[in-house]
Design a protein around this motif. Structure first.
Motif, PDB file in Angstrom:
ATOM      1  N   PHE A   1       0.535  46.015  68.787  1.00 52.91           N
ATOM      2  CA  PHE A   1       1.830  45.366  68.923  1.00 52.91           C
ATOM      3  C   PHE A   1       1.633  43.852  69.009  1.00 52.91           C
ATOM      4  CE2 PHE A   1       2.648  49.624  70.728  1.00 52.91           C
ATOM      5  CZ  PHE A   1       3.697  50.008  69.914  1.00 52.91           C
ATOM      6  N   ASN A   2       2.486  43.112  68.329  1.00 52.99           N
ATOM      7  CA  ASN A   2       2.323  41.654  68.321  1.00 52.99           C
ATOM      8  C   ASN A   2       2.879  41.016  69.590  1.00 52.99           C
ATOM      9  OD1 ASN A   2       5.175  41.239  67.996  1.00 52.99           O
ATOM     10  ND2 ASN A   2       4.962  41.556  65.780  1.00 52.99           N
ATOM     11  N   ARG A   3       2.634  39.724  69.738  1.00 55.68           N
ATOM     12  CA  ARG A   3       3.012  39.019  70.970  1.00 55.68           C
ATOM     13  C   ARG A   3       4.497  39.065  71.225  1.00 55.68           C
ATOM     14  NH1 ARG A   3      -0.604  33.431  71.262  1.00 55.68           N
ATOM     15  NH2 ARG A   3      -2.658  34.452  71.492  1.00 55.68           N
ATOM     16  N   GLU A   4       5.292  38.888  70.166  1.00 48.19           N
ATOM     17  CA  GLU A   4       6.745  38.891  70.355  1.00 48.19           C
ATOM     18  C   GLU A   4       7.232  40.246  70.841  1.00 48.19           C
ATOM     19  OE1 GLU A   4      10.889  38.053  67.887  1.00 48.19           O
ATOM     20  OE2 GLU A   4       8.953  38.015  66.860  1.00 48.19           O
ATOM     21  N   ALA A   5       6.697  41.315  70.271  1.00 49.87           N
ATOM     22  CA  ALA A   5       7.107  42.654  70.685  1.00 49.87           C
ATOM     23  C   ALA A   5       6.762  42.888  72.151  1.00 49.87           C
ATOM     24  CB  ALA A   5       6.426  43.698  69.806  1.00 49.87           C
ATOM     25  N   ILE A   6       5.549  42.491  72.552  1.00 47.25           N
ATOM     26  CA  ILE A   6       5.139  42.673  73.947  1.00 47.25           C
ATOM     27  C   ILE A   6       5.983  41.801  74.869  1.00 47.25           C
ATOM     28  CG2 ILE A   6       3.226  42.356  75.573  1.00 47.25           C
ATOM     29  CD1 ILE A   6       1.325  43.054  73.259  1.00 47.25           C
ATOM     30  N   ARG A   7       6.245  40.578  74.451  1.00 47.54           N
ATOM     31  CA  ARG A   7       7.053  39.668  75.277  1.00 47.54           C
ATOM     32  C   ARG A   7       8.450  40.242  75.495  1.00 47.54           C
ATOM     33  NH1 ARG A   7       6.130  35.448  72.588  1.00 47.54           N
ATOM     34  NH2 ARG A   7       7.938  35.526  71.194  1.00 47.54           N
ATOM     35  N   ASN A   8       9.051  40.809  74.460  1.00 52.18           N
ATOM     36  CA  ASN A   8      10.394  41.377  74.604  1.00 52.18           C
ATOM     37  C   ASN A   8      10.402  42.576  75.543  1.00 52.18           C
ATOM     38  OD1 ASN A   8      11.416  39.442  72.897  1.00 52.18           O
ATOM     39  ND2 ASN A   8      11.528  40.785  71.110  1.00 52.18           N
ATOM     40  N   VAL A   9       9.397  43.430  75.419  1.00 57.01           N
ATOM     41  CA  VAL A   9       9.336  44.597  76.307  1.00 57.01           C
ATOM     42  C   VAL A   9       9.121  44.156  77.750  1.00 57.01           C
ATOM     43  CG1 VAL A   9       8.007  46.668  76.881  1.00 57.01           C
ATOM     44  CG2 VAL A   9       8.561  46.177  74.498  1.00 57.01           C
ATOM     45  N   ARG A  10       8.302  43.140  77.968  1.00 55.31           N
ATOM     46  CA  ARG A  10       8.068  42.644  79.340  1.00 55.31           C
ATOM     47  C   ARG A  10       9.351  42.059  79.924  1.00 55.31           C
ATOM     48  NH1 ARG A  10       2.217  39.636  79.558  1.00 55.31           N
ATOM     49  NH2 ARG A  10       2.558  39.920  81.783  1.00 55.31           N
ATOM     50  N   LYS A  11      10.089  41.315  79.121  1.00 60.00           N
ATOM     51  CA  LYS A  11      11.346  40.749  79.620  1.00 60.00           C
ATOM     52  C   LYS A  11      12.343  41.858  79.922  1.00 60.00           C
ATOM     53  CE  LYS A  11      14.971  37.364  78.665  1.00 60.00           C
ATOM     54  NZ  LYS A  11      15.499  36.349  77.702  1.00 60.00           N
ATOM     55  N   ALA A  12      12.426  42.838  79.030  1.00 53.29           N
ATOM     56  CA  ALA A  12      13.333  43.963  79.259  1.00 53.29           C
ATOM     57  C   ALA A  12      12.955  44.715  80.532  1.00 53.29           C
ATOM     58  CB  ALA A  12      13.304  44.904  78.056  1.00 53.29           C
ATOM     59  N   TYR A  13      11.658  44.876  80.772  1.00 54.25           N
ATOM     60  CA  TYR A  13      11.186  45.558  81.988  1.00 54.25           C
ATOM     61  C   TYR A  13      11.651  44.804  83.238  1.00 54.25           C
ATOM     62  CZ  TYR A  13       7.904  47.308  85.508  1.00 54.25           C
ATOM     63  OH  TYR A  13       7.355  47.833  86.650  1.00 54.25           O
ATOM     64  N   ARG A  14      11.462  43.485  83.236  1.00 47.98           N
ATOM     65  CA  ARG A  14      11.882  42.693  84.412  1.00 47.98           C
ATOM     66  C   ARG A  14      13.387  42.794  84.630  1.00 47.98           C
ATOM     67  NH1 ARG A  14       7.970  39.085  82.195  1.00 47.98           N
ATOM     68  NH2 ARG A  14       9.613  37.873  81.160  1.00 47.98           N
ATOM     69  N   MET A  15      14.144  42.782  83.568  1.00 45.55           N
ATOM     70  CA  MET A  15      15.599  42.902  83.687  1.00 45.55           C
ATOM     71  C   MET A  15      16.002  44.283  84.189  1.00 45.55           C
ATOM     72  SD  MET A  15      16.667  40.955  80.132  1.00 45.55           S
ATOM     73  CE  MET A  15      18.420  41.336  80.290  1.00 45.55           C
ATOM     74  N   LEU A  16      15.369  45.330  83.662  1.00 44.56           N
ATOM     75  CA  LEU A  16      15.732  46.691  84.053  1.00 44.56           C
ATOM     76  C   LEU A  16      15.532  46.941  85.538  1.00 44.56           C
ATOM     77  CD1 LEU A  16      14.293  48.874  81.148  1.00 44.56           C
ATOM     78  CD2 LEU A  16      16.677  48.804  81.881  1.00 44.56           C
ATOM     79  N   PHE A  17      14.437  46.402  86.063  1.00 45.76           N
ATOM     80  CA  PHE A  17      14.090  46.714  87.444  1.00 45.76           C
ATOM     81  C   PHE A  17      14.331  45.536  88.388  1.00 45.76           C
ATOM     82  CE2 PHE A  17      11.644  49.627  84.754  1.00 45.76           C
ATOM     83  CZ  PHE A  17      12.131  50.819  85.242  1.00 45.76           C
ATOM     84  N   SER A  18      15.289  44.697  88.000  1.00 48.95           N
ATOM     85  CA  SER A  18      15.738  43.622  88.885  1.00 48.95           C
ATOM     86  C   SER A  18      16.610  44.204  89.999  1.00 48.95           C
ATOM     87  CB  SER A  18      16.534  42.590  88.081  1.00 48.95           C
ATOM     88  OG  SER A  18      17.190  41.688  88.944  1.00 48.95           O
ATOM     89  N   ASP A  19      16.445  43.684  91.183  1.00 47.52           N
ATOM     90  CA  ASP A  19      17.241  44.141  92.325  1.00 47.52           C
ATOM     91  C   ASP A  19      18.574  43.406  92.441  1.00 47.52           C
ATOM     92  OD1 ASP A  19      16.823  46.273  93.931  1.00 47.52           O
ATOM     93  OD2 ASP A  19      15.500  45.283  95.355  1.00 47.52           O
TER      94      ASP A  19
END
Length: 268
Positions: free
Chosen positions: A205-223
């Motif tokens: 997976f390229n950097r952009e794909a990983i960056r998007n998944v990481r951002k989505a993860y932080r948003m999903l599990f934000s309190d």
């Protein structure tokens, strides 16, 4: 059977189908409903039973027991199946059971999977391709494991649990909740500790794909908001990102188990 080699001490019961080029070593037992694919290798002391199909090029090591009756108290000898894909590695003392009529009546394993010493795949499980189970992993009945998932040694997975593709389960984890695609869980009881970024990089997976998944993860599990609100926010932020949409699809599909959350976040 061109190129097939069967040791004289092996027992091949009438009705078994042996593919071209298969090698069956000393003291192996192959039951009457077994279909062994071309170029498969049984090293020695391997037991294959039941309505079991083994794909091409599978290698099975001593004392593996494949296709015996499921460990289910309601099993009454019904005709259920175990299907194993191509080029899988099955090491010593691995056990795999067919399905049950209470489930999908079939246990399935994809291509290019690896099962190390003492791993167990229970009845009605569905494993994708390129899955790795390290030593002594205990996969209970009705579990689903996505492509390229890795489950480290000594881990136990609760029945009906879903493990998303490219997920990583840490050693000795006790997993009782669904693990999102690309998720990494640790501990007893297991908690979501982050993303399997190393696995994503290895998978190309390229950097952009990983960056998007990481951002989505932080948003999903934000309190800051409820989990439902976070899902909607991620949907709005990444409407066309295929990996993020796949992650959201896994969550929305739901299952019998709750999603595994980080320790610091309350489901809600």
């Amino acid at each position: 059977m061109s190129g097939t080699r069967i040791h004289p001490t092996a027992i091949i019961e009438a009705g078994a189908e042996i593919g071209d080029g298969a090698q069956i070593g000393p003291f192996c037992i192959v039951g009457p409903q077994v279909r062994l694919g071309p170029n498969a290798i049984l090293r020695s002391h391997v037991v294959l039973q039941g309505h079991t199909t083994i794909g091409e090029g599978v290698r099975i090591f001593p004392f593996a027991a494949i296709g015996n009756d499921p460990q289910h108290l309601k099993y009454q000898g019904e005709e259920t199946r175990l299907v194993i894909g191509r080029n899988c590695l099955i090491r010593e003392h691995v056990t795999m059971n067919p399905g049950t009529v209470q489930g999908r009546a079939e246990t399935t394993v994809g291509d290019n999977c690896s099962f190390f010493t003492g791993a167990h795949v229970a009845h009605d499980c569905h494993l994708g391709s390129n899955v790795t189970l390290i030593n002594n992993v205990m996969l209970a009945g009705h579990c689903t494991v996505g492509d390229f998932a890795t489950i480290a040694g000594g881990s136990g997975i609760h029945q009906f649990t879903r493990i998303g593709h490219h997920a990583y389960i840490g050693g000795l984890a006790a997993v009782e909740g669904d693990v999102i695609p690309f998720g990494m869980v640790l501990g007893n009881r297991a908690y979501l500790s982050g993303l399997n970024v190393i696995g994503m990089k290895r998978a190309g997976f390229n950097r952009e794909a990983i960056r998007n998944v990481r951002k989505a993860y932080r948003m999903l599990f934000s309190d800051d908001s409820t989990f439902r609100e976070n899902i909607e926010e991620v949907e709005t932020e990444f409407p066309s990102d295929p990996l993020v949409q796949d992650l959201l699809g896994f969550i929305r599909a739901g299952g019998d188990r709750a999603i595994c959350f980080p320790r610091s976040v309350r489901p809600g």
